[in-house]
Design a protein around this motif. Structure first.
Motif, PDB file in Angstrom:
ATOM      1  N   TYR A   1      -5.668  13.326   3.815  1.00  0.00           N
ATOM      2  CA  TYR A   1      -4.464  12.747   4.270  1.00  0.00           C
ATOM      3  C   TYR A   1      -4.580  11.575   5.169  1.00  0.00           C
ATOM      4  O   TYR A   1      -3.847  10.625   5.170  1.00  0.00           O
TER       5      TYR A   1
ATOM      6  N   THR B   1       6.076   6.360  -4.884  1.00  0.00           N
ATOM      7  CA  THR B   1       6.568   6.469  -3.464  1.00  0.00           C
ATOM      8  C   THR B   1       6.037   5.548  -2.466  1.00  0.00           C
ATOM      9  O   THR B   1       6.690   5.003  -1.617  1.00  0.00           O
ATOM     10  N   VAL B   2       4.674   5.806  -2.652  1.00  0.00           N
ATOM     11  CA  VAL B   2       3.876   4.975  -1.477  1.00  0.00           C
ATOM     12  C   VAL B   2       4.044   3.319  -1.797  1.00  0.00           C
ATOM     13  O   VAL B   2       4.181   2.559  -0.733  1.00  0.00           O
TER      14      VAL B   2
ATOM     15  N   GLY C   1       4.352   9.563   5.328  1.00  0.00           N
ATOM     16  CA  GLY C   1       3.057  10.380   4.408  1.00  0.00           C
ATOM     17  C   GLY C   1       2.463  11.424   5.563  1.00  0.00           C
ATOM     18  O   GLY C   1       1.384  12.038   4.815  1.00  0.00           O
TER      19      GLY C   1
ATOM     20  N   ARG D   1      -5.662   8.882   2.598  1.00  0.00           N
ATOM     21  CA  ARG D   1      -4.380   8.216   1.918  1.00  0.00           C
ATOM     22  C   ARG D   1      -3.615   7.257   2.860  1.00  0.00           C
ATOM     23  O   ARG D   1      -3.120   6.241   2.401  1.00  0.00           O
TER      24      ARG D   1
ATOM     25  N   ALA E   1      -0.936  11.363  -6.383  1.00  0.00           N
ATOM     26  CA  ALA E   1      -0.874  12.640  -6.179  1.00  0.00           C
ATOM     27  C   ALA E   1      -1.971  13.519  -6.864  1.00  0.00           C
ATOM     28  O   ALA E   1      -2.026  14.727  -6.569  1.00  0.00           O
TER      29      ALA E   1
ATOM     30  N   GLU F   1      -2.853   3.415   2.282  1.00  0.00           N
ATOM     31  CA  GLU F   1      -1.261   2.845   2.485  1.00  0.00           C
ATOM     32  C   GLU F   1      -1.360   1.450   3.375  1.00  0.00           C
ATOM     33  O   GLU F   1      -0.694   0.256   3.169  1.00  0.00           O
TER      34      GLU F   1
ATOM     35  N   ARG G   1       7.019   1.935  -0.354  1.00  0.00           N
ATOM     36  CA  ARG G   1       6.856   1.654   1.401  1.00  0.00           C
ATOM     37  C   ARG G   1       5.941   0.498   1.517  1.00  0.00           C
ATOM     38  O   ARG G   1       6.176  -0.315   2.488  1.00  0.00           O
TER      39      ARG G   1
ATOM     40  N   THR H   1       3.555  18.570  -1.428  1.00  0.00           N
ATOM     41  CA  THR H   1       3.812  17.516  -0.386  1.00  0.00           C
ATOM     42  C   THR H   1       3.153  16.098  -0.696  1.00  0.00           C
ATOM     43  O   THR H   1       3.621  15.326  -0.152  1.00  0.00           O
TER      44      THR H   1
ATOM     45  N   GLU I   1       2.260  12.963  -2.237  1.00  0.00           N
ATOM     46  CA  GLU I   1       3.366  11.758  -2.702  1.00  0.00           C
ATOM     47  C   GLU I   1       2.567  11.048  -3.799  1.00  0.00           C
ATOM     48  O   GLU I   1       1.431  11.029  -3.967  1.00  0.00           O
ATOM     49  N   SER I   2       3.721  10.551  -4.795  1.00  0.00           N
ATOM     50  CA  SER I   2       3.177   9.739  -5.790  1.00  0.00           C
ATOM     51  C   SER I   2       2.792   8.124  -5.442  1.00  0.00           C
ATOM     52  O   SER I   2       3.007   7.770  -4.261  1.00  0.00           O
TER      53      SER I   2
END
Length: 569
Positions: free
Chosen positions: A219, A431-432, A556, A222, A213, A226, A435, A425, A427-428
């Motif tokens: 984005y 959270t990621v 995300g 990010r 975050a 992920e 997933r 919005t 994400e930490s």
């Protein structure tokens, strides 16, 4: 004639070889001969062992003494044989019962006062002992927790040679001081950590607190991070200075799931041999992170050194992340040396003293500027580099190396709104990472009956024949192959990424949008949109952030207008 034997371990890389330590006493002039291909440190064991035995209250045999290390053809190095040599000598002199040490494996260095000092590489040594059927192992008290990680082995931790003799003879154990230096750091632990190793093998406390975050904007990057963590895919971040490439790379290890027991033992063994195992942390259960400087030499990256090679950064990053910041500044030979371990997951090093294999299944993360000054763009504003300088700089990353990198993402400069205003919005890491763990579990269930556990490990032939994609999913890939813009290796890597995208989305198999996403992340060209609508550069292209598209189901994904759209309006 008196004879006794016991056992110790010689390390060849991260593999252990059982060595039988034999002591033979014969009448004659007092002498101490050590044979069996010892190195300098092991040859000096004659003086250390003699002083340790005498200072432990035992009598040194005044006869001709020969100590042999078998097999004699295996080179032996280090001071970890001292304890085995001392016990073999005492048993040959009838101070110990030879049968009491015949099935014992001893690892430890002796100080001149008889104290047992810890040595590096205890875990792989005990693993080799367990594989050879040994059930009892003697090590220094400081490394007993590390040795106890191996199941089925009884570990005896001792502080001194006197204490070990008492244990083997059934006498009362002498009281040894636990803190002989008045609260200062124990100098015995100095042998476990090598401050000159030059590579950070584990994330420190600060790195553990890094949060996704905290990264402003980015984005697309990010999402690439992920996907890389979920499937074990290699990542290439390219963009101007200050865009956040290093921030993203430093947060990548925290997205990886905890290591399994087998993986943790592999990683701990490598770090133990390299002298990077933290004191008081016998087991490494988190993904390691190595970020060597661009001036690092070839042996430091792939492994090497005088005599038998030692693990390099690619092995220290085993089951973790190897981050090469300012990748074009690394020597070309060093970068190209990564091609073989990227494919095989191990590195084979041949030296005059022998050859060995070292584990090297790491996640590679590259970061690079677009040019030497970092301001090169399609419009060329502010860039002072000549075309020859830009071409030479970008050419340091060879095509064969980049062909092995699954995700190649353009990291755009952060806009004023993204930097100054807090994004609710964002994400930490927690959270990621959740997933990522769910996607890994889905892939592991699919690959349960195979030797692979992540999508990046699956061979391309298996992806094309064993697991079928949705109908029409490969239409875009087929066009890229016909145009010569995608190699056969590139096709396999696109399929691997597509499976990871599908796992993150919870789909049973990839469809056309998953394959298209993987193709965009590899080539940087948005399928179905004209190229002039996308920012371009010699390092590649990347689709602009959009409000809608084939990947809007990504958890995300950003739904509000991008900052640059607001400014343009």
């Amino acid at each position: 004639m008196a004879f006794a034997r016991t056992c110790s371990v010689a390390l060849v890389g991260v593999d252990g070889v059982i060595v039988e330590v034999q002591a033979d006493l014969e009448p004659g002039v007092a002498a101490f001969t050590l044979v069996g291909l010892p190195d300098k440190a092991l040859t000096e064991a004659r003086d250390r062992v003699r002083a340790a035995v005498c200072n432990s209250g035992e009598a040194w045999p005044q006869r001709k003494l020969t100590v042999g290390l078998s097999p004699a053809s295996v080179p032996k190095s280090g001071s970890g044989f001292d304890l085995a040599v001392a016990c073999a000598v005492l048993a040959a002199a009838e101070r110990l019962d030879p049968s009491s040490i015949a099935d014992l494996l001893l690892i430890g260095e002796l100080g001149l006062d008889g104290r047992v000092r810890p040595v590096r590489g205890v875990l792989p040594s005990v693993l080799a002992a367990a594989d050879a059927g040994y059930e009892r192992v003697v090590v220094a008290e400081q490394t007993a927790p590390e040795a106890a990680l191996v199941p089925g082995v009884t570990v005896i931790g001792v502080r001194s040679l006197r204490q070990l003799v008492a244990i083997l003879t059934g006498a009362a154990e002498p009281e040894e001081p636990t803190d002989p230096i008045g609260g200062r750091p124990d100098p015995l632990m100095a042998g476990l950590m090598l401050p000159s190793a030059g590579v950070r093998g584990l994330p420190d406390d600060r790195a553990l607190r890094l949060d996704m975050a905290d990264v402003a904007g980015q984005y697309e990057a990010r999402r690439a991070l992920e996907i890389a963590a979920a499937g074990g895919h290699h990542l290439y971040l390219k963009g101007p200075p200050g865009a956040g490439k290093t921030m993203l790379a430093e947060r990548l290890p925290s997205l990886l799931p905890p290591l399994t027991q087998k993986e943790a033992l592999e990683v701990t063994a490598v770090h133990s041999v390299a002298g990077l195992l933290p004191v008081g942390r016998p087991l490494i259960d988190t993904a390691p992170y190595c970020a060597p400087h661009h001036s690092t030499t070839m042996p430091a990256i792939v492994g090497g050194g005088s005599g038998l090679p030692r693990p390099g950064a690619v092995s220290l990053a085993h089951r973790g992340v190897l981050f090469l910041d300012e990748a074009p500044e690394f020597p070309v030979r060093v970068l190209d040396a990564l091609r073989q371990p990227l494919e095989s997951g191990e590195v084979v090093i041949a030296r005059s003293a022998g050859s060995l294999r070292l584990p090297a299944r790491f996640l590679l993360c590259l970061a690079a500027n677009p040019c030497p000054c970092g301001r090169y763009s399609r419009r060329g504003e502010g860039c002072e580099c000549t075309p020859a300088m830009v071409s030479r700089y970008q050419g340091r990353l060879s095509g064969p190396l980049l062909d092995r990198v699954d995700l190649q993402v353009q990291v755009a400069p952060v806009t004023r709104i993204e930097l100054m205003e807090r994004d609710a919005t964002a994400e930490s890491t927690e959270t990621v990472a959740a997933r990522v763990l769910a996607a890994r579990e889905r892939a592991a269930a699919r690959l349960e009956d195979t030797p692979w556990r992540t999508n990046a490990e699956v061979p391309g032939h298996e992806l094309r024949t064993r697991w079928q994609l949705a109908a029409g999913a490969l239409n875009d890939v087929a066009r890229q192959l016909e145009r010569g813009l995608l190699t056969a290796r590139g096709l396999d890597r696109v399929l691997r990424v597509a499976w990871t995208v599908a796992d993150l989305a919870g789909r049973d198999r990839p469809d056309q949008r998953d394959v298209r996403t993987a193709l965009v992340l590899r080539t940087g060209v948005e399928q179905g949109l004209p190229l002039p609508e996308r920012p371009r550069g010699r390092l590649g292209t990347i689709p602009a952030q959009r409000r809608s598209g084939p990947d809007d189901d990504w958890p995300g994904a950003r739904t509000e207008p991008a900052a640059n759209d607001e400014e343009a309006a």
